[in-house]
Design a protein around this motif. Structure first.
Motif, PDB file in Angstrom:
ATOM      1  N   ALA A 161      51.907  43.309  83.485  1.00 32.09           N
ATOM      2  CA  ALA A 161      50.796  43.251  84.448  1.00 32.09           C
ATOM      3  C   ALA A 161      51.192  43.970  85.738  1.00 32.09           C
ATOM      4  N   THR A 162      52.442  43.787  86.180  1.00 32.43           N
ATOM      5  CA  THR A 162      52.895  44.420  87.424  1.00 32.43           C
ATOM      6  C   THR A 162      52.928  45.938  87.259  1.00 32.43           C
ATOM      7  N   PHE A 163      53.439  46.400  86.119  1.00 32.98           N
ATOM      8  CA  PHE A 163      53.484  47.838  85.815  1.00 32.98           C
ATOM      9  C   PHE A 163      52.063  48.417  85.835  1.00 32.98           C
ATOM     10  N   ALA A 164      51.140  47.702  85.158  1.00 28.22           N
ATOM     11  CA  ALA A 164      49.765  48.203  85.060  1.00 28.22           C
ATOM     12  C   ALA A 164      49.064  48.145  86.414  1.00 28.22           C
ATOM     13  N   GLU A 165      49.298  47.060  87.181  1.00 31.42           N
ATOM     14  CA  GLU A 165      48.633  46.919  88.486  1.00 31.42           C
ATOM     15  C   GLU A 165      49.089  48.005  89.449  1.00 31.42           C
ATOM     16  N   ALA A 166      50.330  48.463  89.302  1.00 35.13           N
ATOM     17  CA  ALA A 166      50.825  49.523  90.184  1.00 35.13           C
ATOM     18  C   ALA A 166      50.200  50.875  89.813  1.00 35.13           C
ATOM     19  N   GLY A 167      49.334  50.894  88.810  1.00 35.82           N
ATOM     20  CA  GLY A 167      48.608  52.116  88.440  1.00 35.82           C
ATOM     21  C   GLY A 167      49.397  53.025  87.514  1.00 35.82           C
ATOM     22  N   ALA A 168      50.542  52.515  87.028  1.00 32.96           N
ATOM     23  CA  ALA A 168      51.425  53.388  86.256  1.00 32.96           C
ATOM     24  C   ALA A 168      50.985  53.564  84.799  1.00 32.96           C
ATOM     25  N   LEU A 169      50.151  52.647  84.302  1.00 32.23           N
ATOM     26  CA  LEU A 169      49.878  52.670  82.857  1.00 32.23           C
ATOM     27  C   LEU A 169      49.118  53.937  82.422  1.00 32.23           C
ATOM     28  N   GLU A 170      48.085  54.295  83.181  1.00 28.27           N
ATOM     29  CA  GLU A 170      47.285  55.451  82.727  1.00 28.27           C
ATOM     30  C   GLU A 170      48.134  56.731  82.728  1.00 28.27           C
ATOM     31  N   ALA A 171      48.945  56.894  83.776  1.00 27.74           N
ATOM     32  CA  ALA A 171      49.793  58.098  83.848  1.00 27.74           C
ATOM     33  C   ALA A 171      50.798  58.091  82.696  1.00 27.74           C
ATOM     34  N   HIS A 172      51.321  56.904  82.390  1.00 22.59           N
ATOM     35  CA  HIS A 172      52.293  56.823  81.299  1.00 22.59           C
ATOM     36  C   HIS A 172      51.635  57.159  79.960  1.00 22.59           C
ATOM     37  N   ILE A 173      50.425  56.645  79.746  1.00 27.34           N
ATOM     38  CA  ILE A 173      49.738  56.944  78.483  1.00 27.34           C
ATOM     39  C   ILE A 173      49.474  58.450  78.380  1.00 27.34           C
ATOM     40  N   ALA A 174      49.100  59.070  79.486  1.00 21.86           N
ATOM     41  CA  ALA A 174      48.846  60.524  79.459  1.00 21.86           C
ATOM     42  C   ALA A 174      50.115  61.275  79.066  1.00 21.86           C
TER      43      ALA A 174
END
Ligand code: PLP
Length: 404
Positions: A287-300
């Protein structure tokens, strides 16, 4: 790939993801001179794990939320994680789900196991899109379900075959408990069910009052256009359960997945999940990783990397595989499904391939009846660099050429 997929023959059963640990140790090449590569399992590429960002999220989880991250958790899962997941589904797919329609699980494997535990009694009929992910074949065996294969072709599950099967079962007085399908970037074939087929499958499910378990493990690993809407998104009368996972978009070792569906079904299924809540620590980290906005960039980043691997494998197949071999061209996910030239048995090729330093999953592991699948090979392109993939395919082509 149409008829050959419906019937062929072989015996060996190789567990799919269950063998992931083995996949970490690739087969050794003769003399150790040449490096070896495994195409056997859909294991994420460890070079792509965001270890540093997860370490920072882990530190934050412990220092900011230690009292809860290290404690037992709610049965449905960590509310922050659920909120983030549902917001993402709303943004990306227009899905409007309430928190009670989501259960966080220890990977989507646990979600599938819980559905089976809650719904399947020994001897129950379960319709299985075939070929299938070996993990679900194992799970159905464990729950002593009667797996009834329903064939697919290049457009996904075949609605005409589904209708025939449903009519036959109805005539026999048998009511299947559910239909399991991976409509998007399927494991093992890489095929995506077309939008038209999705509508047709749902119409049949309504007509025959059938529950659908939609395994959506690969939706976010989309190389080209976004995939068609999920069965859950198209469902109008609460008959679809959908699983998903952080394994393919973040890290498999987090062991985090989810189950989505009607609140009443989620409540019934969560009643058999008495484990103190799916890891609150892993959930806080995610949740912390995703909340920091990192998930979309990582998926890309993942999508770009896996697209390159897919392209490398397709190029190599084109260059090296013999006439008479056919393969799928997946628009996402981790897998290519190969149909060997007439007369070849993938199980017989495996020891020779391993001796040549390359490994694959024989097709028979993907059929509930071990007599099926000899002519097929599942190739996972998720591991290895594009160069290693090209090298591995060249070796495999050499083994096939020698066997013809
Ligand atoms: C189709 C499919 N479903 C489910 C899973 C299970 O993944 P996990 O339990 O890591 O979420 C996999 C893993 O390979 C898969 O390919």
């Amino acid at each position: 790939m149409s008829d050959p997929m419906r019937a062929s023959g072989a015996k060996e059963f190789t567990p799919g993801w269950v063998g992931a640990a083995a996949a970490a140790e690739p087969p050794s090449a003769p003399g150790g001179a040449r490096p070896a590569i495994s195409f056997a399992y859909g294991v994420p590429d460890p070079a792509l794990f965001p270890a540093e960002a997860l370490a920072a999220a882990g530190k934050d989880a412990l220092l900011q939320h230690g009292d809860r991250a290290l404690q037992y958790g709610a049965v449905l899962g960590l509310p922050q994680l659920i909120a983030g997941l549902l917001a993402r589904l709303r943004d990306r797919e227009g899905l409007d789900l309430a928190p009670g329609q989501c259960l966080i699980t220890a990977g989507s494997s646990q979600a599938i196991g819980l559905v089976a535990h809650a719904l399947i009694a020994p001897g129950d009929a379960v319709l299985l899109e075939t070929p299938a992910w070996p993990g679900v074949i194992n799970a159905l065996r464990r729950y002593q379900a009667r797996a009834i294969p329903v064939p697919m072709d290049q457009e996904g599950l075949d609605p005409a075959a589904l209708e025939q099967t449903l009519a036959r079962l109805q005539a026999e007085g048998v009511r299947p408990k559910l239909l399991y399908t991976v409509p998007t970037y399927q494991n093992p074939t890489g095929i995506t069910m077309t939008a038209g087929r999705r509508a047709a499958v749902l119409a049949l499910a309504r007509r025959y009052d059938l529950l659908i378990l939609e395994d959506d493990a690969y939706r976010d690993i989309a190389f080209d256009a976004p995939p068609p809407p999920s069965l859950l998104a198209l469902d109008v009368d609460g008959r679809v359960l959908r699983t998903g996972t952080y394994s393919k978009i973040l890290a498999a070792g987090l062991r985090l997945g989810w189950l989505l569906g009607p609140a009443a079904a989620i409540s019934r299924i969560s009643a058999v999940k008495d484990d103190g809540g799916t890891s609150p620590f892993a959930s806080y980290v995610t949740a912390t990783f995703a909340e920091a906005g990192a998930l979309e960039a990582h998926i890309a980043l993942l999508v770009n990397a896996y697209r390159e691997k897919r392209d490398a494998m397709l190029r190599a197949l084109e260059r090296a595989f013999p006439p008479g071999a056919q393969w799928t061209r997946p628009a996402g996910g981790f897998f290519i499904w190969v149909t060997l030239p007439e007369g070849l048995d993938s199980g017989a090729l495996l020891p020779r391939a391993r001796a040549a330093g390359v490994d694959f999953l024989p097709g028979r592991a993907c059929f509930p009846d071990p007599a099926d699948g000899a002519r097929y090979i599942r190739l996972a392109f998720s591991q290895g660099t594009p160069d290693e993939i090209e090298d591995g395919i060249a070796r495999l082509a050499g083994v096939i050429a020698a066997a013809r």
